[in-house]
Design a protein around this motif. Sequence first.
Motif, PDB file in Angstrom:
ATOM      1  N   UNK A 244      51.297  20.745   8.835  1.00  0.00           N
ATOM      2  CA  UNK A 244      49.711  20.786   8.318  1.00  0.00           C
ATOM      3  C   UNK A 244      49.514  19.617   7.537  1.00  0.00           C
ATOM      4  N   UNK A 245      50.337  18.739   6.898  1.00  0.00           N
ATOM      5  CA  UNK A 245      49.951  17.573   6.368  1.00  0.00           C
ATOM      6  C   UNK A 245      49.821  16.558   7.252  1.00  0.00           C
TER       7      UNK A 245
ATOM      8  N   UNK B 234      48.544  17.094  10.251  1.00  0.00           N
ATOM      9  CA  UNK B 234      47.554  17.309  11.345  1.00  0.00           C
ATOM     10  C   UNK B 234      47.965  18.255  12.479  1.00  0.00           C
ATOM     11  N   UNK B 235      49.297  19.077  12.420  1.00  0.00           N
ATOM     12  CA  UNK B 235      49.582  19.964  13.213  1.00  0.00           C
ATOM     13  C   UNK B 235      49.271  21.159  12.682  1.00  0.00           C
ATOM     14  N   UNK B 236      49.522  21.999  13.648  1.00  0.00           N
ATOM     15  CA  UNK B 236      49.243  23.657  13.572  1.00  0.00           C
ATOM     16  C   UNK B 236      50.685  24.463  13.914  1.00  0.00           C
ATOM     17  N   UNK B 237      50.840  25.585  12.918  1.00  0.00           N
ATOM     18  CA  UNK B 237      51.845  26.390  13.399  1.00  0.00           C
ATOM     19  C   UNK B 237      51.322  27.312  14.519  1.00  0.00           C
ATOM     20  N   UNK B 238      52.013  27.047  15.784  1.00  0.00           N
ATOM     21  CA  UNK B 238      51.465  28.223  16.828  1.00  0.00           C
ATOM     22  C   UNK B 238      52.104  29.364  16.478  1.00  0.00           C
ATOM     23  N   UNK B 239      53.355  29.507  16.257  1.00  0.00           N
ATOM     24  CA  UNK B 239      54.109  30.854  16.070  1.00  0.00           C
ATOM     25  C   UNK B 239      55.485  30.613  15.307  1.00  0.00           C
ATOM     26  N   UNK B 240      55.879  31.635  14.871  1.00  0.00           N
ATOM     27  CA  UNK B 240      57.332  31.733  14.543  1.00  0.00           C
ATOM     28  C   UNK B 240      57.951  32.665  15.634  1.00  0.00           C
ATOM     29  N   UNK B 241      59.247  32.313  15.985  1.00  0.00           N
ATOM     30  CA  UNK B 241      60.227  32.882  17.021  1.00  0.00           C
ATOM     31  C   UNK B 241      61.443  33.108  16.143  1.00  0.00           C
ATOM     32  N   UNK B 242      61.855  34.199  15.270  1.00  0.00           N
ATOM     33  CA  UNK B 242      63.089  34.152  14.741  1.00  0.00           C
ATOM     34  C   UNK B 242      63.144  33.024  13.741  1.00  0.00           C
TER      35      UNK B 242
ATOM     36  N   UNK C 100      60.418  27.723  14.575  1.00  0.00           N
ATOM     37  CA  UNK C 100      58.765  27.378  14.473  1.00  0.00           C
ATOM     38  C   UNK C 100      58.349  26.360  15.566  1.00  0.00           C
ATOM     39  N   UNK C 101      57.130  26.955  16.274  1.00  0.00           N
ATOM     40  CA  UNK C 101      56.423  26.034  17.309  1.00  0.00           C
ATOM     41  C   UNK C 101      55.290  25.534  16.645  1.00  0.00           C
ATOM     42  N   UNK C 102      55.235  24.036  16.652  1.00  0.00           N
ATOM     43  CA  UNK C 102      54.059  23.425  16.063  1.00  0.00           C
ATOM     44  C   UNK C 102      53.371  22.728  17.163  1.00  0.00           C
ATOM     45  N   UNK C 103      51.984  22.426  17.045  1.00  0.00           N
ATOM     46  CA  UNK C 103      51.360  21.795  18.033  1.00  0.00           C
ATOM     47  C   UNK C 103      50.402  20.677  17.523  1.00  0.00           C
ATOM     48  N   UNK C 104      50.173  19.755  18.200  1.00  0.00           N
ATOM     49  CA  UNK C 104      49.154  18.782  17.512  1.00  0.00           C
ATOM     50  C   UNK C 104      48.101  18.380  18.882  1.00  0.00           C
ATOM     51  N   UNK C 105      46.882  18.115  18.375  1.00  0.00           N
ATOM     52  CA  UNK C 105      46.137  17.751  19.369  1.00  0.00           C
ATOM     53  C   UNK C 105      45.191  18.949  19.757  1.00  0.00           C
TER      54      UNK C 105
ATOM     55  N   UNK D 165      43.718  -1.806   4.282  1.00  0.00           N
ATOM     56  CA  UNK D 165      44.129  -0.405   4.222  1.00  0.00           C
ATOM     57  C   UNK D 165      43.514   0.082   5.604  1.00  0.00           C
ATOM     58  N   UNK D 166      44.061   1.418   5.771  1.00  0.00           N
ATOM     59  CA  UNK D 166      43.540   2.160   7.065  1.00  0.00           C
ATOM     60  C   UNK D 166      43.586   3.507   6.777  1.00  0.00           C
ATOM     61  N   UNK D 167      42.541   4.437   7.408  1.00  0.00           N
ATOM     62  CA  UNK D 167      42.278   5.567   6.967  1.00  0.00           C
ATOM     63  C   UNK D 167      42.935   6.562   8.258  1.00  0.00           C
ATOM     64  N   UNK D 168      43.776   7.483   7.967  1.00  0.00           N
ATOM     65  CA  UNK D 168      44.436   7.872   8.841  1.00  0.00           C
ATOM     66  C   UNK D 168      43.257   9.180   9.574  1.00  0.00           C
ATOM     67  N   UNK D 169      43.640   9.634  10.974  1.00  0.00           N
ATOM     68  CA  UNK D 169      42.561  10.442  11.530  1.00  0.00           C
ATOM     69  C   UNK D 169      42.795  11.982  11.104  1.00  0.00           C
ATOM     70  N   UNK D 170      43.166  12.268   9.960  1.00  0.00           N
ATOM     71  CA  UNK D 170      43.050  13.528   9.588  1.00  0.00           C
ATOM     72  C   UNK D 170      43.375  13.671   7.877  1.00  0.00           C
ATOM     73  N   UNK D 171      43.627  14.962   7.346  1.00  0.00           N
ATOM     74  CA  UNK D 171      43.820  14.977   6.038  1.00  0.00           C
ATOM     75  C   UNK D 171      45.106  14.696   5.671  1.00  0.00           C
ATOM     76  N   UNK D 172      45.658  13.478   5.773  1.00  0.00           N
ATOM     77  CA  UNK D 172      47.170  13.309   5.381  1.00  0.00           C
ATOM     78  C   UNK D 172      46.795  12.439   4.092  1.00  0.00           C
TER      79      UNK D 172
END
Length: 562
Positions: free
Chosen positions: A6-7, A9-17, A20-25, A215-222
Motif C-alpha cells: 500500500x505504501x 500504491x498497490x492493493x492486496x487482492x487476496x491472501x491464499x494460504x 499474497x496477491x498484490x495488484x497495481x494500477x 524535487x519530484x512528486x510521486x503519483x500516490x501517497x508514498x
Amino acid sequence: MRRALERHGGTVEKFIGDAVVGVFGVPELHEDDALQAVRAAVAMCRQAELLDHELSERLGVRVAVRIGVNTGEVMVSGHGAQVRVNGEMVNVAARLQQTAAPGQIVIGGATRALVSGAVLLEPLAPKQLAGKSTPVPAWLVRDVDPDAGGIQRRMTAPLVAREAELRFLRGNFDHLRDSRMARIVTVYGEPGIGKSRLAHEFLGWAQSYAKVFTGRCPPFSQGVALGPLLGTLAELARGEQVEPGLRAAAEALGDGAVDHTADDVLWAARRLFEVAAAECPLILVLDDMQWAKPLLLAVIGQLAHSLRDVPVMLLCLTRLELLDSRPTWSGGILSAASALLAPLDREAAESLARSQFDVVLLGAGSAENGRAHRLLLQSIAETTRAACVAQACSIQRLDIARREFVFEAVAGQGEDSMIGRRYPSDRGIAGWTLLSRQSIVVDDVSVEPSFAKDVAESTGYVPRSIVAFPLIKDDAPVGVMEVLDYELDEERGIGCLEFVAPFAGQASIVLQLVERDRTVGEAVEADAELRELAALTSAFSALSEEKRQTAVRLLRLIRELM
C-alpha cells in the motif's frame, strides 16, 4: 507485507494460504505502476529479512519470501476491498514466483521493459512455465533506484518551436535577479509535451547564474507529503555557511527523526534559502506537481510569500490536472507567472522527427517514399533473422486481386532471388496462418499437414522448422511473416516467437505503406498531371528548411489567387 504494498500504491487482492496477491494500477492507473510494484517487492523482501533475523534469534524459526512480478492486461471484477483480477498475466506472475529462490524477485519481459532504466537486473535463462508453449523471458531484480521516475525522460532531442516559452522562463529569471524577489513560475502541459525538456534547456543556461535543486512528486501517497521539499532542504543544510544548529534541524526534518509541522518546515526553508541565496540566486524545480499533496501545495504557496526579498525561483512543472484539485494555484501571489505548452504544429513536429530518426518525410506515393518503406521492410526482416539466429526471414504481401503472396523482403536464404516471386495465397503454412489469423510454430514441417513442400522447393530452400505470423492492419490481412529454421538466442534469453511478435506488428504497418505506395505509383504513371505533382512533392521534400518555408508561402499565395 500489506503495508509495503500500500505504501507503493498497490492493493492486496487476496491472501491464499501463505501467498499474497498484490495488484497495481487497479482501480486507478499510474504511469509508474510497474516500477512501484518492483519497489514494493524489494521492500517486502527487506522486511522479510528483518523478520527472519528476529525470529531466528528468538525462536530458531526461518522466514523468507519469493516474489514474481508481471505486467499486462487483466480482467477486473468487483470494487474497493472486493476487487479481483484474472487473466494470463496473473497466471504468469504466479509461475514466475514459483521459479524464484527464497529472497529473490523474478520479473517478466513486459515489466522489464518498463523498469529497466531504474532497476538493476540480471538476465535469467528463459523459464518453461506451465501452460506456456514457449519459454518465457525472465530477469532477476538485484537493486532499484529509490529516486528514479517511472518514465525515463530523454533530453537529447533538440528544443523545437519553444523559443517563446524559453524567453518566458529566462525573462522571469532576469526579473528575479534584478529585483532580488522570489518568483513562482508554473509550466502547464499534457504528458509528453516537453515540459521537462523545456526546463532542461532553461536550466542549462541558468546554471551559470544560479544554484539548481530538484524535487519530484510521486503519483500516490508514498512517503511524507513534504518529501520533495525536504530533500532540497537537506542539500542546502550541507552548505558551508549554514550554522550548526540550523543544519541539525534541517537534517532532523529530512531524516524524519523528529515530528514536524508545516511551520517548522517553513521556518527552516526560509532560513536555508536566505543563507544560500546570499551567494547567488536559487532555482528549485518541482516536477509532477499534479500529484503534490495539499500540504505541499500550501507550503510552497506560503514559502513564495515569505521569500519576497530572497532571489529564489520556484519552477513548478505540472499537468493541467493540478487545476482540478487546486483551481486557485498561485493565485494571489504577486510574483507568480505561468505558461501553457501547446502541441507542436505539423511543421515543427516533422522537424523534430527528422532530428531524431533517419527518415525522410515525403508525400505519399513518391518514388523516394516507396524506396524508404522497402528499405525499412528489409531492415525488419534482417533484424528478425539475426535476433532469432534463423536461416531466413521473409515478409510476404497479400495481393488480394490475384489471390497470391508476393515476397517483398527476404533476409538469408533466397534473399538474392526471391523478391517479387509469387505463389497462391491458399497454399502452405502461410496460407493457413492468414486464413486462421493465428501465429504458428512448426518444429518439424515433415509432420505438419499444411506444409506445402512443392512451394518450398520452388524457392530453392526447404526448411526443417517454420514460425509464421499473420500480418493484420486495421483488422484486414495484409500479408505473412515467416522465420525459417530458427534457434533460441540464449544470450538474450528470448524465444523466437515472443521476440518476433512486435516486429511482425511493425511489418504490418510498413507493408500497408508499401501497398499504398504501389497503388499510388500506378496511378501516377497513368496520369501526366499526377506525375508532375509527384515530382513537385519530391523536390519540395529535398529543400532546405529556409527554402521550404519560402515555398510554403508561395503555395499559399497561389491558393489565394485561385
